[in-house]
Design an enzyme around this catalytic site. Structure first.
Site, PDB file in Angstrom:
ATOM      1  N   LYS A 182      29.026  28.320  44.230  1.00  0.00           N
ATOM      2  CA  LYS A 182      27.919  28.900  43.456  1.00  0.00           C
ATOM      3  C   LYS A 182      28.533  29.317  42.118  1.00  0.00           C
ATOM      4  O   LYS A 182      29.132  30.382  41.995  1.00  0.00           O
ATOM      5  CB  LYS A 182      27.326  30.105  44.194  1.00  0.00           C
ATOM      6  CG  LYS A 182      25.871  30.412  43.865  1.00  0.00           C
ATOM      7  CD  LYS A 182      25.563  30.607  42.402  1.00  0.00           C
ATOM      8  CE  LYS A 182      25.866  32.007  41.927  1.00  0.00           C
ATOM      9  NZ  LYS A 182      25.637  32.176  40.447  1.00  0.00           N
ATOM     10  N   GLU A 257      38.820  38.320  43.192  1.00  0.00           N
ATOM     11  CA  GLU A 257      39.506  38.538  41.909  1.00  0.00           C
ATOM     12  C   GLU A 257      38.506  39.263  41.033  1.00  0.00           C
ATOM     13  O   GLU A 257      37.525  38.664  40.579  1.00  0.00           O
ATOM     14  CB  GLU A 257      39.866  37.191  41.266  1.00  0.00           C
ATOM     15  CG  GLU A 257      40.881  36.386  42.047  1.00  0.00           C
ATOM     16  CD  GLU A 257      42.204  37.095  42.139  1.00  0.00           C
ATOM     17  OE1 GLU A 257      42.572  37.809  41.191  1.00  0.00           O
ATOM     18  OE2 GLU A 257      42.861  36.969  43.179  1.00  0.00           O
ATOM     19  N   CYS A 291      39.716  38.666  32.211  1.00  0.00           N
ATOM     20  CA  CYS A 291      39.983  39.778  33.130  1.00  0.00           C
ATOM     21  C   CYS A 291      41.313  40.445  32.818  1.00  0.00           C
ATOM     22  O   CYS A 291      41.519  41.588  33.194  1.00  0.00           O
ATOM     23  CB  CYS A 291      39.956  39.273  34.555  1.00  0.00           C
ATOM     24  SG  CYS A 291      40.952  37.796  34.761  1.00  0.00           S
ATOM     25  N   GLU A 392      35.549  48.662  32.114  1.00  0.00           N
ATOM     26  CA  GLU A 392      35.730  47.288  31.653  1.00  0.00           C
ATOM     27  C   GLU A 392      34.600  46.925  30.681  1.00  0.00           C
ATOM     28  O   GLU A 392      33.429  47.038  31.027  1.00  0.00           O
ATOM     29  CB  GLU A 392      35.718  46.316  32.838  1.00  0.00           C
ATOM     30  CG  GLU A 392      36.071  44.914  32.401  1.00  0.00           C
ATOM     31  CD  GLU A 392      36.059  43.906  33.550  1.00  0.00           C
ATOM     32  OE1 GLU A 392      35.121  43.939  34.364  1.00  0.00           O
ATOM     33  OE2 GLU A 392      36.984  43.088  33.608  1.00  0.00           O
TER      34      GLU A 392
HETATM   35  P1  NDP Z   1      29.613  38.822  37.938  1.00  0.00           P
HETATM   36  O1  NDP Z   1      30.197  39.728  38.965  1.00  0.00           O
HETATM   37  O2  NDP Z   1      28.368  39.233  37.280  1.00  0.00           O
HETATM   38  O3  NDP Z   1      29.328  37.382  38.564  1.00  0.00           O
HETATM   39  C1  NDP Z   1      30.313  36.600  39.207  1.00  0.00           C
HETATM   40  C2  NDP Z   1      29.606  35.598  40.098  1.00  0.00           C
HETATM   41  O4  NDP Z   1      28.974  36.303  41.172  1.00  0.00           O
HETATM   42  C3  NDP Z   1      28.483  34.812  39.399  1.00  0.00           C
HETATM   43  O5  NDP Z   1      28.423  33.509  39.930  1.00  0.00           O
HETATM   44  C4  NDP Z   1      27.256  35.633  39.773  1.00  0.00           C
HETATM   45  O6  NDP Z   1      26.044  34.940  39.679  1.00  0.00           O
HETATM   46  C5  NDP Z   1      27.589  35.979  41.197  1.00  0.00           C
HETATM   47  N1  NDP Z   1      26.842  37.131  41.719  1.00  0.00           N
HETATM   48  C6  NDP Z   1      26.279  38.147  41.034  1.00  0.00           C
HETATM   49  N2  NDP Z   1      25.684  39.007  41.886  1.00  0.00           N
HETATM   50  C7  NDP Z   1      25.880  38.524  43.140  1.00  0.00           C
HETATM   51  C8  NDP Z   1      25.502  38.961  44.450  1.00  0.00           C
HETATM   52  N3  NDP Z   1      24.804  40.066  44.648  1.00  0.00           N
HETATM   53  N4  NDP Z   1      25.881  38.215  45.502  1.00  0.00           N
HETATM   54  C9  NDP Z   1      26.612  37.094  45.320  1.00  0.00           C
HETATM   55  N5  NDP Z   1      26.973  36.616  44.112  1.00  0.00           N
HETATM   56  C10 NDP Z   1      26.625  37.328  43.031  1.00  0.00           C
HETATM   57  O7  NDP Z   1      30.784  38.535  36.895  1.00  0.00           O
HETATM   58  P2  NDP Z   1      30.683  37.719  35.531  1.00  0.00           P
HETATM   59  O8  NDP Z   1      30.230  36.325  35.795  1.00  0.00           O
HETATM   60  O9  NDP Z   1      29.977  38.536  34.517  1.00  0.00           O
HETATM   61  O10 NDP Z   1      32.256  37.634  35.161  1.00  0.00           O
HETATM   62  C11 NDP Z   1      32.936  38.664  34.558  1.00  0.00           C
HETATM   63  C12 NDP Z   1      33.696  39.480  35.590  1.00  0.00           C
HETATM   64  O11 NDP Z   1      34.618  38.659  36.287  1.00  0.00           O
HETATM   65  C13 NDP Z   1      34.528  40.559  34.935  1.00  0.00           C
HETATM   66  O12 NDP Z   1      34.412  41.760  35.655  1.00  0.00           O
HETATM   67  C14 NDP Z   1      35.943  40.013  35.026  1.00  0.00           C
HETATM   68  O13 NDP Z   1      36.948  41.000  35.018  1.00  0.00           O
HETATM   69  C15 NDP Z   1      35.900  39.272  36.322  1.00  0.00           C
HETATM   70  N6  NDP Z   1      36.965  38.280  36.334  1.00  0.00           N
HETATM   71  C16 NDP Z   1      38.076  38.505  37.099  1.00  0.00           C
HETATM   72  C17 NDP Z   1      39.144  37.623  37.069  1.00  0.00           C
HETATM   73  C18 NDP Z   1      40.377  37.844  37.892  1.00  0.00           C
HETATM   74  O14 NDP Z   1      41.219  36.952  37.964  1.00  0.00           O
HETATM   75  N7  NDP Z   1      40.533  39.009  38.529  1.00  0.00           N
HETATM   76  C19 NDP Z   1      39.110  36.440  36.200  1.00  0.00           C
HETATM   77  C20 NDP Z   1      37.893  36.308  35.445  1.00  0.00           C
HETATM   78  C21 NDP Z   1      36.858  37.197  35.520  1.00  0.00           C
HETATM   79  P3  NDP Z   1      25.279  34.766  38.270  1.00  0.00           P
HETATM   80  O15 NDP Z   1      25.408  33.322  38.045  1.00  0.00           O
HETATM   81  O16 NDP Z   1      23.871  35.179  38.484  1.00  0.00           O
HETATM   82  O17 NDP Z   1      25.967  35.602  37.255  1.00  0.00           O
END
Ligand code: NDP
Length: 505
Positions: A182, A257, A291, A392
């Protein structure tokens, strides 16, 4: 001068991939993917939801046993072919990635050039990974074998759409699992394209399925699905908590992550020019949307003013604009939502009493009006209790904090709920190691920042996550370990007939 990327050739509509077939959403719904540089629609994708997740998990479950039984050599051959096809199609992937994220082409060329390595590295791991023979008292042979988990759900974000998916997909497939992906609603195009590459490389139908859609519908349905054996998410910490709770209810493996707020610790024995280059890179690569962004610049007070001055000067000189222009250094933010978050935190920083040293505004006028551009922004006179130092932001907004002693630097670096990454800059080799080992973060670079390799474990401590990507530890995280104990003696054993002092454990 490097060339502009070719215009991405994206079809007007991209269906999902389920069981090897192109599929519309069961509901028939679609949604638009936007180019954040100009607000134009790049294409539409299917808006999958729970019904499509059911279909994808069913397809993956049907394909999983045969893929699990496929010898590692054959799995590796398919992954190696995928690496080669991906490398050949790289210009196309770069162009699409630039268009859907707004990240400058120079960054995406550099980042994506390495993605094929993940497929070839994990192909090699699947061929060479060995299990153990374990000491076991008495006449017994105890060996372990690693087996695939089954069907894995991969939920990925928008900031590095192909790289982050690849970090999960390559080891999951190499270990013999089927997957349901997804991707982020904001950047689903390259995830669909890599599934095509894998099919072309010979991956059997149903082993890799992609359901495009929204987090609260498609994402939540995947994470709550009974047919999933592991959930692997990269996303925000709050999403991580929700997904981990769903995994906990079903005792499904979980790896997350999550968010970060990395510290960049600069000691006064580093050249000012090196410190300025380091803090500039850590702060503003990907317009701060990574991140491991160096969002907390901790600079020794004896050099703080000089470093800050150079950082301000270099920040002012950054070239912000069209991400397809090879000379652009900072592109737009990925979406209006992210832009608004950055602008909100600039206001919070001002209200908290921090000094806005440079930047602070949305860029407007001309082509900027069409996209989501924000000035690279540095706050000084920041204290560690301020929200801009703790929360963040995930945008081009960073803070500078000062310290006097090594102990203070370590305390500040650890003074956050996050623990993904940090970097330490010093010419003193003992201090470099000492401070790195004292920082409670999953990855610490010494005299560098944001380096990654498929073989090098990556993952956060504290609120930044659970589990690891990259390396053998990650491959093992996509397997379950079976322990087999074989009795080697022919001596009869009948506990209830024989009352002598025997061992039964
Ligand atoms: P989100 O947490 O908003 O979304 C991540 C994914 O989860 C998307 O595909 C999102 O869908 C999906 N999602 C959102 N809500 C739910 C739910 N309730 N149940 C299941 N899936 C869900 O993060 P972002 O996409 O905004 O990415 C940024 C974040 O990712 C930052 O916090 C960043 O730090 C973290 N990150 C961490 C990394 C690491 O290596 N630790 C690397 C890169 C990013 P949708 O398509 O609707 O958004």
């Amino acid at each position: 001068m490097p060339e502009k990327p070719s215009q991405p050739n994206i079809p007007a509509y991209l269906p999902m991939l389920i069981g090897g077939a192109r599929r519309d959403a069961a509901s028939g719904k679609r949604f638009a993917v936007e180019n954040p540089a100009n607000g134009e629609t790049l294409c539409e994708v299917a808006e999958g939801d729970a019904a499509d997740i059911d279909a994808a998990v069913a397809a993956a479950s049907a394909a999983a046993p045969a893929w699990a039984a496929t010898p590692p050599l054959q799995r590796a051959e398919i992954l190696n072919r995928a690496a080669a096809i991906l490398a050949e199609r790289m210009p196309e992937f770069v162009a699409v990635e630039v268009a859907q994220t707004g990240r400058p082409v120079r960054e995406m060329r550099a980042q994506l050039a390495r993605t094929p390595e993940w497929y070839s590295y994990f192909a090699a791991v699947s061929r060479t990974h060995e299990s153990g023979v374990h000491p076991f008292g008495g006449p017994y042979l105890n060996y372990t074998r690693r087996m695939p988990l089954g069907v894995v759900g991969l939920v990925t974000p928008w900031n590095h759409p192909l790289l982050i998916l690849t970090k999960k997909l390559a080891p999951a497939l190499a270990a013999g699992n089927a997957v349901v992906i997804k991707p982020s609603e904001v950047a689903p195009i390259t995830p669909l394209m890599i599934a095509e590459v894998l099919a072309e490389a010979g991956l059997p139908d149903g082993v890799c399925n992609v359901v495009t859609g929204f987090g609260p519908t498609a994402g939540a349905a995947l994470c709550a699905h009974e047919g999933i054996d592991k959930l692997d998410l990269t996303g925000g910490t709050e999403t991580g908590r929700r997904v981990a709770a769903l995994a906990g209810e079903r005792l499904t493996h979980f790896s997350g992550e999550l968010g970060g707020k990395a510290s960049v610790v600069v000691f006064d024995d580093v050249l000012d020019t090196e410190a300025a280059a380091a803090t500039l890179f850590a702060s503003f690569i990907a317009a701060g949307q990574t991140c491991v962004q160096g969002a907390r610049l901790l600079v020794q007070n004896s050099v703080r003013d000089r470093v800050l001055e150079m950082l301000i000067e270099r920040t002012r000189a950054l070239q912000i604009g069209d991400p397809t222009d090879p000379t652009t250094q900072i592109g737009p933010m990925v979406s209006e939502k992210q832009l608004n978050i950055a602008m909100k935190y600039v206001e919070i920083g001002k209200q908290e009493g921090a000094t806005l040293a440079v930047g602070g505004n949305r860029l407007t006028g001309g082509d900027y009006d069409k996209g989501y551009y924000h000035e690279p922004t540095v706050f000084s006179d920041v204290t560690n209790d301020m929200r801009i130092a703790q929360e963040e932001i995930f945008g081009p907004v960073v803070c500078v904090l000062g310290f006097d002693t090594e102990e203070e630097a370590i305390a500040l670096a650890n003074g956050t709920d996050f623990g993904l990454a940090a970097s330490v800059w010093t010419r003193d080799i003992s201090r470099g190691h000492r401070v790195a080992q004292s920082i409670d973060a999953g990855i610490v670079w010494v005299n560098d920042h944001h380096r990654i390799d498929p073989a090098s474990p990556w993952g956060g401590f504290k609120d930044s996550g659970i589990g690891k990507e990259n390396g053998i530890v990650c491959y093992e995280g996509y397997t379950k370990l079976q322990s087999i104990v074989v009795k080697l003696s022919d001596e009869p054993f009948d506990w209830f007939e024989d009352s002598s002092d025997k061992r039964y454990s």
